[in-house]
Design a protein around this motif. Structure first.
Motif, PDB file in Angstrom:
ATOM      1  N   VAL A   1       0.844  -1.187   0.000  1.00  0.00           N
ATOM      2  CA  VAL A   1       0.000   0.000   0.000  1.00  0.00           C
ATOM      3  C   VAL A   1       0.885   1.244   0.000  1.00  0.00           C
ATOM      4  O   VAL A   1       1.833   1.352   0.766  1.00  0.00           O
ATOM      5  N   GLY A   2       0.593   2.159  -0.912  1.00  0.00           N
ATOM      6  CA  GLY A   2       1.328   3.410  -1.009  1.00  0.00           C
ATOM      7  C   GLY A   2       2.435   3.402  -2.052  1.00  0.00           C
ATOM      8  O   GLY A   2       2.852   4.461  -2.512  1.00  0.00           O
TER       9      GLY A   2
ATOM     10  N   GLU B   1      -7.878   0.525  -3.033  1.00  0.00           N
ATOM     11  CA  GLU B   1      -8.161   0.254  -4.440  1.00  0.00           C
ATOM     12  C   GLU B   1      -8.405   1.549  -5.217  1.00  0.00           C
ATOM     13  O   GLU B   1      -8.124   1.629  -6.403  1.00  0.00           O
ATOM     14  N   ARG B   2      -8.911   2.560  -4.546  1.00  0.00           N
ATOM     15  CA  ARG B   2      -9.197   3.851  -5.179  1.00  0.00           C
ATOM     16  C   ARG B   2      -7.979   4.775  -5.204  1.00  0.00           C
ATOM     17  O   ARG B   2      -7.930   5.713  -5.989  1.00  0.00           O
ATOM     18  N   SER B   3      -7.026   4.526  -4.331  1.00  0.00           N
ATOM     19  CA  SER B   3      -5.932   5.478  -4.152  1.00  0.00           C
ATOM     20  C   SER B   3      -5.067   5.643  -5.399  1.00  0.00           C
ATOM     21  O   SER B   3      -4.554   6.734  -5.659  1.00  0.00           O
ATOM     22  N   LEU B   4      -4.908   4.607  -6.202  1.00  0.00           N
ATOM     23  CA  LEU B   4      -4.114   4.706  -7.426  1.00  0.00           C
ATOM     24  C   LEU B   4      -4.763   5.685  -8.407  1.00  0.00           C
ATOM     25  O   LEU B   4      -4.100   6.568  -8.940  1.00  0.00           O
TER      26      LEU B   4
ATOM     27  N   PHE C   1      -3.356   9.468  -9.553  1.00  0.00           N
ATOM     28  CA  PHE C   1      -3.192   9.813 -10.961  1.00  0.00           C
ATOM     29  C   PHE C   1      -3.985  11.078 -11.291  1.00  0.00           C
ATOM     30  O   PHE C   1      -3.490  11.977 -11.964  1.00  0.00           O
ATOM     31  N   LEU C   2      -5.211  11.150 -10.795  1.00  0.00           N
ATOM     32  CA  LEU C   2      -6.040  12.333 -11.033  1.00  0.00           C
ATOM     33  C   LEU C   2      -5.437  13.580 -10.387  1.00  0.00           C
ATOM     34  O   LEU C   2      -5.490  14.670 -10.965  1.00  0.00           O
TER      35      LEU C   2
END
Length: 175
Positions: free
Chosen positions: A94-95, A136-139, A143-144
């Motif tokens: 994670v991270g 799961e949303r952090s990627l 990017f956004l």
């Protein structure tokens, strides 16, 4: 970043002559790239007058030349290119993926002018669901955030090309 290639502008051999695609698409790609990568953002022309266009989505069935088109775009604009496969970004801890995305954008800025090419973008940026875990949303979120920072930069912002054969599976925020 494993499975990532830096392709220097002077070493690219693929040109628009090597790509079999509708000539109108090539003209439109040249125009967008010239206005946004080569000359910096020109907010007085067509779509660019309304949007800060710093990327494009290439989609079509496998084997239709999306990767060749991305290389031709970079070569024609005399830009370096960073080609990324999903395995270059997806990390087991994670991270780590978020840190790799930050590093990708930092490197692309330093290699300016630069095109970031993400192949198989649907596997990295799949549609978010309410049942997704935060990690799961952090990627996608990272990017956004990096894309948002591009909108505030002028001359050294990379141009982002995403390629997929499944555009309907890509998250709305990325699109």
């Amino acid at each position: 970043m494993e499975d990532a290639d830096i392709i220097w502008e002077e070493s690219m051999s693929v040109s628009f002559d090597d790509v079999t695609v509708d000539p109108e698409i090539i003209q439109n790609m040249k125009r967008v790239i010239t206005l946004s990568v080569v000359n910096g953002i020109d907010n007085s022309y067509g779509l660019l007058a309304k949007k800060n266009l710093r990327g494009a989505l290439l989609y079509g069935p496998p084997g239709t030349g999306k990767t060749h088109l991305a290389q031709a775009v970079a070569r024609d604009s005399q830009a370096n290119m960073i080609a990324i496969n999903p395995s270059a970004i997806l990390a087991p801890h994670v991270g780590d993926s978020e840190a790799l995305i930050k590093a990708l954008f930092s490197l692309a800025t330093k290699l300016s002018p630069c095109v970031i090419f993400v192949d198989e973008a649907d596997s990295l940026f799949r549609r978010r669901k309410s049942s997704d875990k935060s990690w799961e949303r952090s990627l996608i979120n990272e990017f956004l955030q990096q894309i948002e920072e591009i909108h505030t930069k002028k001359d050294d912002a990379p141009f982002i090309l995403l390629a997929t054969n499944r555009p309907a599976d890509i998250d709305d925020g990325i699109l």
